[in-house]
Design a protein around this motif. Structure first.
Motif, PDB file in Angstrom:
ATOM      1  N   ASN A   1       0.823  -1.204   0.000  1.00  0.00           N
ATOM      2  CA  ASN A   1       0.000   0.000   0.000  1.00  0.00           C
ATOM      3  C   ASN A   1       0.858   1.256   0.000  1.00  0.00           C
ATOM      4  O   ASN A   1       0.627   2.169  -0.792  1.00  0.00           O
ATOM      5  CB  ASN A   1      -0.949  -0.004   1.204  1.00  0.00           C
ATOM      6  CG  ASN A   1      -1.929   1.136   1.149  1.00  0.00           C
ATOM      7  OD1 ASN A   1      -2.543   1.389   0.107  1.00  0.00           O
ATOM      8  ND2 ASN A   1      -2.076   1.850   2.248  1.00  0.00           N
TER       9      ASN A   1
ATOM     10  N   VAL B   1       1.050   3.990  -3.150  1.00  0.00           N
ATOM     11  CA  VAL B   1       0.674   5.385  -2.910  1.00  0.00           C
ATOM     12  C   VAL B   1       1.864   6.310  -3.138  1.00  0.00           C
ATOM     13  O   VAL B   1       1.740   7.347  -3.797  1.00  0.00           O
ATOM     14  CB  VAL B   1       0.104   5.557  -1.476  1.00  0.00           C
ATOM     15  CG1 VAL B   1      -0.060   7.031  -1.123  1.00  0.00           C
ATOM     16  CG2 VAL B   1      -1.224   4.829  -1.338  1.00  0.00           C
TER      17      VAL B   1
ATOM     18  N   TYR C   1       2.552   6.567  -6.859  1.00  0.00           N
ATOM     19  CA  TYR C   1       1.552   7.421  -7.501  1.00  0.00           C
ATOM     20  C   TYR C   1       1.889   8.890  -7.267  1.00  0.00           C
ATOM     21  O   TYR C   1       1.844   9.714  -8.182  1.00  0.00           O
ATOM     22  CB  TYR C   1       0.151   7.104  -6.975  1.00  0.00           C
ATOM     23  CG  TYR C   1      -0.872   8.107  -7.428  1.00  0.00           C
ATOM     24  CD1 TYR C   1      -1.328   8.099  -8.743  1.00  0.00           C
ATOM     25  CD2 TYR C   1      -1.354   9.079  -6.562  1.00  0.00           C
ATOM     26  CE1 TYR C   1      -2.248   9.043  -9.176  1.00  0.00           C
ATOM     27  CE2 TYR C   1      -2.272  10.017  -6.986  1.00  0.00           C
ATOM     28  CZ  TYR C   1      -2.721   9.996  -8.295  1.00  0.00           C
ATOM     29  OH  TYR C   1      -3.627  10.929  -8.721  1.00  0.00           O
ATOM     30  N   ASN C   2       2.266   9.217  -6.024  1.00  0.00           N
ATOM     31  CA  ASN C   2       2.586  10.605  -5.702  1.00  0.00           C
ATOM     32  C   ASN C   2       3.889  11.052  -6.357  1.00  0.00           C
ATOM     33  O   ASN C   2       4.035  12.223  -6.714  1.00  0.00           O
ATOM     34  CB  ASN C   2       2.612  10.809  -4.192  1.00  0.00           C
ATOM     35  CG  ASN C   2       1.206  10.802  -3.618  1.00  0.00           C
ATOM     36  OD1 ASN C   2       0.361  11.588  -4.028  1.00  0.00           O
ATOM     37  ND2 ASN C   2       0.940   9.896  -2.702  1.00  0.00           N
TER      38      ASN C   2
ATOM     39  N   PHE D   1      -1.517   0.104  -7.005  1.00  0.00           N
ATOM     40  CA  PHE D   1      -2.361   1.304  -6.957  1.00  0.00           C
ATOM     41  C   PHE D   1      -3.586   1.075  -7.827  1.00  0.00           C
ATOM     42  O   PHE D   1      -3.470   0.690  -8.984  1.00  0.00           O
ATOM     43  CB  PHE D   1      -1.584   2.529  -7.443  1.00  0.00           C
ATOM     44  CG  PHE D   1      -2.371   3.798  -7.325  1.00  0.00           C
ATOM     45  CD1 PHE D   1      -2.474   4.437  -6.103  1.00  0.00           C
ATOM     46  CD2 PHE D   1      -3.020   4.330  -8.416  1.00  0.00           C
ATOM     47  CE1 PHE D   1      -3.212   5.608  -5.979  1.00  0.00           C
ATOM     48  CE2 PHE D   1      -3.764   5.493  -8.300  1.00  0.00           C
ATOM     49  CZ  PHE D   1      -3.854   6.132  -7.079  1.00  0.00           C
TER      50      PHE D   1
ATOM     51  N   ASP E   1      -6.636   3.337  -7.484  1.00  0.00           N
ATOM     52  CA  ASP E   1      -7.576   4.443  -7.380  1.00  0.00           C
ATOM     53  C   ASP E   1      -7.626   5.183  -8.717  1.00  0.00           C
ATOM     54  O   ASP E   1      -7.152   6.301  -8.844  1.00  0.00           O
ATOM     55  CB  ASP E   1      -7.168   5.381  -6.248  1.00  0.00           C
ATOM     56  CG  ASP E   1      -8.296   6.320  -5.858  1.00  0.00           C
ATOM     57  OD1 ASP E   1      -9.301   6.384  -6.594  1.00  0.00           O
ATOM     58  OD2 ASP E   1      -8.164   6.992  -4.827  1.00  0.00           O
TER      59      ASP E   1
END
Length: 125
Positions: free
Chosen positions: A78, A82, A85-86, A112, A114
């Motif tokens: 996780n 995240v 992605y950032n 990821f 989302d």
């Protein structure tokens, strides 16, 4: 084996597991491992929070450092997805689209999912 001081942690665990005996030394190793992992997770969460604050204040290079710091540790799936992605978002804001797309691909491979936010963020560029 009576002298466990010369054995590695893994060897102590293996010896005790095979003997069926759980010593204080094994309990100590387990507690140290637990505390080390807990501290690492707290550090990763702090780095992610700080990175998001920096991102929101449009300091993308500093934000990128925080997210890459998370990736430089043994982060969970996780945290890795995240953070990746950032990283992609930071690179896109720094107009480094190719690297950003590569980071986005890595984020998706890391789990990821989302996609709604990805779509919305892509249209905010």
């Amino acid at each position: 084996m009576d002298d466990t001081s010369k054995l590695t942690e893994k060897e102590i665990i293996r010896v005790e597991r095979n003997s069926g005996i759980v010593s204080g030394k094994l309990r100590e190793i387990q507690m140290q491992n637990y505390l080390r992992k807990k501290e690492q997770k707290e550090t990763q969460e702090r780095e992610l929070r700080e990175g998001l604050q920096l991102y929101k204040s449009a300091t993308y290079e500093e934000s990128l450092e925080n997210f890459e710091s998370v990736l430089g540790t043994k982060s969970g799936i996780n945290e890795a997805s995240v953070a990746s992605y950032n990283v992609a978002c930071c690179y896109s804001k720094l107009n480094q689209i190719r690297v950003g797309l590569s980071a986005l691909e890595y984020a998706m491979k890391a789990g990821f999912e989302d996609f709604k936010d990805t779509y919305m963020d892509a249209h905010q560029l």
